[in-house]
Scaffold this active site. Structure first.
Site, PDB file in Angstrom:
ATOM      1  N   LYS A 256    -103.931 -40.350  12.050  1.00 29.85           N
ATOM      2  CA  LYS A 256    -103.729 -41.647  12.706  1.00 29.85           C
ATOM      3  C   LYS A 256    -104.840 -41.847  13.725  1.00 29.85           C
ATOM      4  CE  LYS A 256    -100.545 -44.535  15.307  1.00 29.85           C
ATOM      5  NZ  LYS A 256     -99.186 -44.710  15.837  1.00 29.85           N
TER       6      LYS A 256
ATOM      7  N   ASP B 250     -90.273 -50.142  20.457  1.00 30.52           N
ATOM      8  CA  ASP B 250     -90.811 -50.866  19.296  1.00 30.52           C
ATOM      9  C   ASP B 250     -90.034 -50.454  18.049  1.00 30.52           C
ATOM     10  OD1 ASP B 250     -92.452 -52.703  18.119  1.00 30.52           O
ATOM     11  OD2 ASP B 250     -94.159 -51.374  17.887  1.00 30.52           O
TER      12      ASP B 250
END
Length: 407
Positions: free
Chosen positions: A123, A228
């Site tokens: 990532k 989130d």
């Protein structure tokens, strides 16, 4: 900015020392003067440094700034990527690089492999991508920050995510295994799963809904709020449920659906906050409402029971106290000051997670992407900000073998 590892095989150790010199100089200079690059690289003989600068510029790892007041260069996205990739290779975390499988507003997701052949996820945090967009509407933005901001903030986002992922994993939460973190990148295990937003139906929506609400409460019991928590950042694994065999109703068309247990896996933690945060209640309610709205819209499911409230979470924290992971992460090195800096930056450049992302029927066209410098990059919400696109069946045939590189 797409990760392209092919040029790394041609870089020497001297090239990487010069690249690291540009990185070091970027902390205090928007444009790093060439003499300073020579000094920071620690190499003898200016001609060798200038040769490396030429190589790095040709491969777009550093960039010459036009109309600058002095001769100098700035570090490009690719340069920082190569520095992190080189570090992961030296630590034996990555052996080869495969396909990019996800593009989000704040990160890119690439499949990589270990020398054992096991696939992993790399990532790459790219908070700078957002800041370039906001320059168009907020011209004062760069007056108060140098170009090192996007590097520093992306590094903070990676540090925060790695720290929380490690703490959650060690305390029984279903998250990917964190393997390594360097600069703005994280290496983690690849999960054989798909994002919730890509699943068209679930056999028992009430059961999955209840489990997700329980996860929100369990996070709160450990002093955390995801911030989130939505269909983009929840992966769903399918596991065979032996207890369900033979219990499917006779009118069910597909018995296999009834024998499958859906296991949620959490990803994406840069916006995670403490339950003591000033806006904790707002973040908590947003997480709950995101799941409520999505299940109603996608699965036509509305729970008879009101979703958990922030007051319920606080009561649960007092009645069943667990380890305070927010405190534990702070003690591990990701300080409260770092968290405040990252939060302020993300608000300034308009990063608000995926809560406001386009719905499945509102997605933008992927072709509306622009290039890096001062312009918009690919923010098509077809891309998943995390591992949402699921595993790749195999690494690309053109995978680059980092072990063979002269670095």
């Amino acid at each position: 900015m797409k990760l392209d590892a092919k040029a790394i095989r041609y870089l020497t150790s001297e090239d990487f020392r010069v690249l690291a010199g540009v990185e070091a100089g970027s902390r205090n200079h928007e444009v790093v003067p060439t003499p300073l690059i020579v000094q920071l690289s620690g190499l003898r003989g200016g001609s060798g440094v200038h040769r490396s600068i030429s190589v790095l510029a040709k491969t777009n790892l550093i960039a010459k700034v036009k109309n600058a007041k002095y001769d100098g260069y700035r570090l490009a996205y690719g340069g920082l990527d190569y520095l992190a990739l080189n570090a992961h290779q030296k630590q034996k975390c990555i052996y080869s690089v495969g396909n990019q499988i996800g593009v989000g507003k704040e990160s890119d997701i690439v499949v990589v492999a270990h020398s054992s052949g096991s696939q992993r996820i790399l990532k790459i945090h790219r908070l700078g991508r957002i800041s370039f967009r906001t320059v168009k509407t907020n011209r004062d933005y760069l007056r108060h920050r140098n170009t090192g901001s996007w590097m520093y903030m992306s590094r903070l986002a990676a540090m925060k995510e790695f720290a929380f992922m490690k703490a959650l994993r060690e305390n029984g939460f279903s998250v990917p295994e964190p393997i390594a973190q360097n600069r703005h990148t994280i290496v983690m295990s690849l999960i054989d799963a798909f994002p919730l937003r890509q699943i068209s139906k679930v056999p028992r929506p009430a059961e999955l809904y209840s489990e997700l609400m329980d996860i929100i409460l369990e996070l709160a019991r450990f002093g955390l709020i995801h911030g989130d928590f939505n269909e983009f950042n929840i992966l769903i694994k399918e596991e065979e449920d032996p207890d369900a065999k033979g219990k499917a109703p006779a009118n069910v068309d597909d018995e296999n659906d009834e024998n499958i247990r859906l296991v949620p896996v959490l990803i994406d933690f840069p916006q995670m906050v403490s339950i003591d945060h000033a806006n904790a209640e707002m973040y908590f309610d947003r997480d709950v409402n995101c799941i409520k709205r999505y299940f109603q819209r996608k699965f036509h499911f509305v729970s008879d029971v009101p979703g958990p409230s922030f007051a319920d979470a606080k009561k649960n924290l007092l009645k069943n106290p667990g380890k305070r992971l927010d405190v534990e992460v702070e003690a591990s090195g990701f300080s409260r000051k770092m968290a405040r800096e990252l939060e302020a930056y993300m608000k300034e450049v308009g990063v608000d997670g995926d809560a406001g992302a386009p719905r499945d029927d509102e997605e933008e066209d992927d072709d509306s992407e622009e290039e890096e410098d001062g312009s918009e990059e690919d923010h098509s919400d077809d891309g998943q900000p995390e591992e949402e696109t699921g595993p790749s069946d195999s690494l690309d045939d053109s995978s680059r073998r980092l072990e063979e590189l002269r670095v």
